[in-house]
Design a protein around this motif. Structure first.
Motif, PDB file in Angstrom:
ATOM      1  N   LEU A  40     -15.529   4.081   8.000  1.00 17.73           N
ATOM      2  CA  LEU A  40     -16.886   3.804   7.516  1.00 17.73           C
ATOM      3  C   LEU A  40     -17.851   4.926   7.897  1.00 17.73           C
ATOM      4  O   LEU A  40     -18.784   5.233   7.150  1.00 17.73           O
ATOM      5  N   PHE A  43     -17.771   7.436   5.267  1.00 23.64           N
ATOM      6  CA  PHE A  43     -18.604   7.054   4.122  1.00 23.64           C
ATOM      7  C   PHE A  43     -20.058   7.432   4.386  1.00 23.64           C
ATOM      8  O   PHE A  43     -20.708   8.074   3.557  1.00 23.64           O
ATOM      9  N   MET A  44     -20.550   7.053   5.547  1.00 23.12           N
ATOM     10  CA  MET A  44     -21.942   7.360   5.892  1.00 23.12           C
ATOM     11  C   MET A  44     -22.194   8.863   5.890  1.00 23.12           C
ATOM     12  O   MET A  44     -23.230   9.325   5.429  1.00 23.12           O
ATOM     13  N   ILE A  54     -27.256   6.558  11.766  1.00 23.28           N
ATOM     14  CA  ILE A  54     -26.396   5.373  11.688  1.00 23.28           C
ATOM     15  C   ILE A  54     -24.961   5.735  12.075  1.00 23.28           C
ATOM     16  O   ILE A  54     -24.317   5.033  12.851  1.00 23.28           O
ATOM     17  N   GLU A  57     -24.781   6.105  15.722  1.00 21.23           N
ATOM     18  CA  GLU A  57     -24.794   4.824  16.424  1.00 21.23           C
ATOM     19  C   GLU A  57     -23.408   4.168  16.385  1.00 21.23           C
ATOM     20  O   GLU A  57     -22.941   3.632  17.391  1.00 21.23           O
ATOM     21  N   LYS A  61     -20.995   3.496  19.647  1.00 23.78           N
ATOM     22  CA  LYS A  61     -20.450   2.185  20.002  1.00 23.78           C
ATOM     23  C   LYS A  61     -18.921   2.208  20.085  1.00 23.78           C
ATOM     24  O   LYS A  61     -18.341   1.646  21.016  1.00 23.78           O
ATOM     25  N   ARG A 128     -20.096  -6.677  24.850  1.00 24.36           N
ATOM     26  CA  ARG A 128     -21.433  -6.616  24.243  1.00 24.36           C
ATOM     27  C   ARG A 128     -21.445  -5.518  23.169  1.00 24.36           C
ATOM     28  O   ARG A 128     -22.173  -5.605  22.194  1.00 24.36           O
ATOM     29  N   ARG A 132     -22.105  -5.843  18.829  1.00 23.62           N
ATOM     30  CA  ARG A 132     -22.974  -5.044  17.946  1.00 23.62           C
ATOM     31  C   ARG A 132     -22.230  -4.653  16.671  1.00 23.62           C
ATOM     32  O   ARG A 132     -22.771  -4.738  15.570  1.00 23.62           O
ATOM     33  N   TRP A 139     -23.017  -7.841   7.999  1.00 25.95           N
ATOM     34  CA  TRP A 139     -23.872  -7.192   7.013  1.00 25.95           C
ATOM     35  C   TRP A 139     -23.020  -6.558   5.906  1.00 25.95           C
ATOM     36  O   TRP A 139     -23.265  -6.755   4.715  1.00 25.95           O
ATOM     37  N   HIS A 172     -32.360  -6.590  15.321  1.00 23.75           N
ATOM     38  CA  HIS A 172     -32.921  -5.260  15.532  1.00 23.75           C
ATOM     39  C   HIS A 172     -34.402  -5.279  15.896  1.00 23.75           C
ATOM     40  O   HIS A 172     -35.147  -6.157  15.459  1.00 23.75           O
ATOM     41  N   PHE A 184     -32.114   3.008   3.505  1.00 25.13           N
ATOM     42  CA  PHE A 184     -31.617   2.343   2.296  1.00 25.13           C
ATOM     43  C   PHE A 184     -31.774   3.197   1.043  1.00 25.13           C
ATOM     44  O   PHE A 184     -30.991   3.082   0.109  1.00 25.13           O
ATOM     45  N   MET A 187     -28.815   5.051  -0.098  1.00 20.96           N
ATOM     46  CA  MET A 187     -27.671   4.333  -0.675  1.00 20.96           C
ATOM     47  C   MET A 187     -27.503   4.761  -2.135  1.00 20.96           C
ATOM     48  O   MET A 187     -28.425   4.662  -2.933  1.00 20.96           O
TER      49      MET A 187
END
Ligand code: 1Q0
Length: 236
Positions: A40, A43-44, A54, A57, A61, A128, A132, A139, A172, A184, A187
């Motif tokens: 993913l 993709f971003m 994003i 982030e 994680k 934790r 996330r 989503w 958030h 967005f 996108m």
């Protein structure tokens, strides 16, 4: 610029990792779970610098969990036989992640035993951190579902925003929500998604997208069950 296939998002690769993740009926293997996120990120990254925060982030994680897994694997090697999970069956993928971080449930069990999970204040535990990513997966499931079902009435950007508002946005801060709203617009349109999954029509796209949605659903539900059973759905 040379063609570099390994760097490009492939829906087949995403699907492969997602389908490899469920372990029996109530657990999820962490290695393929994190590999799904790696895909993913690709993709971003194809969407340009506006959404770079994003990718960063997600990368941050997944790295937290992988680093914890790496540390644990090293510790297990050093004191082999004395692992708190020594009675657990060893899964083939345990080598890379360490036995404690093989699956969502083994991670929960190990981190609880080590007192790593803080229920009152933010502390970098695998649990934790997984939560996330888990919330973000809901989503994604909703977004891809609407992209499959929506008969072109709304743009992917609008569907993405709507899905965000009812899911991730709930968790958030105001600043993150503002940043997300800006992202967005990056996108791409439907044509981009059709090319991405190698189809020409909405009907064909729906078939592929629904495969992905079902795979995500299974991973999501099994993770949700494990977290819920341990009261970990609101970890700070
Ligand atoms: C193109 C626009 C996509 C919009 C995606 C949704 C917006 C997400 C906004 C993310 C902001 C990240 C900044 C930091 C947030 C953290 O505060 C938050 C909480 O962590 P903590 O440690 O502060 O408690 N972190 C998260 O919520 C982490 C999850 C963010 C991941 C967002 C997921 C993006 C996934 C993108 C994949 C798109 C794939 C489409 C695939 C198509 C397949 C055919």
């Amino acid at each position: 610029l040379g063609f570099c296939p390994g760097q490009r998002f492939q829906v087949g690769v995403l699907l492969m990792h997602l389908q490899a993740a469920p372990l029996s009926t109530d657990d999820v293997l962490l290695e393929p779970y994190l590999a799904s996120w790696d895909e993913l990120i690709k993709f971003m990254d194809s969407l340009g610098p506006l959404v770079g925060f994003i990718s960063q982030e997600i990368e941050a994680k997944t790295s937290i969990i992988r680093d914890l897994a790496q540390k644990e694997a090293t510790a297990e090697e050093q004191v082999s036989g004395t692992s708190i999970l020594k009675d657990e069956p060893t899964h083939p993928s345990a080598g890379v992640m360490g036995r404690a971080y093989t699956s969502v449930r083994s991670m929960i069990k190990a981190e609880l035993a080590q007192g790593l999970v803080d229920f009152t204040q933010p502390q970098a535990s695998g649990c934790r951190t997984l939560l996330r990513l888990h919330r973000a997966l809901l989503w994604l499931q909703l977004f891809l579902h609407s992209l499959a079902e929506d008969g072109r009435a709304q743009s992917p950007s609008e569907l993405c925003r709507d899905a965000y508002r009812v899911t991730l946005a709930q968790h958030h801060t105001w600043w993150v929500r503002k940043a997300a709203e800006l992202a967005f617009v990056a996108m791409p349109d439907r044509a981009f998604f059709y090319r991405l999954v190698c189809v020409d029509t909405q009907e064909e796209a729906a078939v592929v997208l629904n495969h992905v949605v079902r795979a995500i659903q299974k991973v999501y539900n099994q993770t949700q069950m494990a977290l819920e059973e341990h009261g970990m759905l609101e970890l700070p």
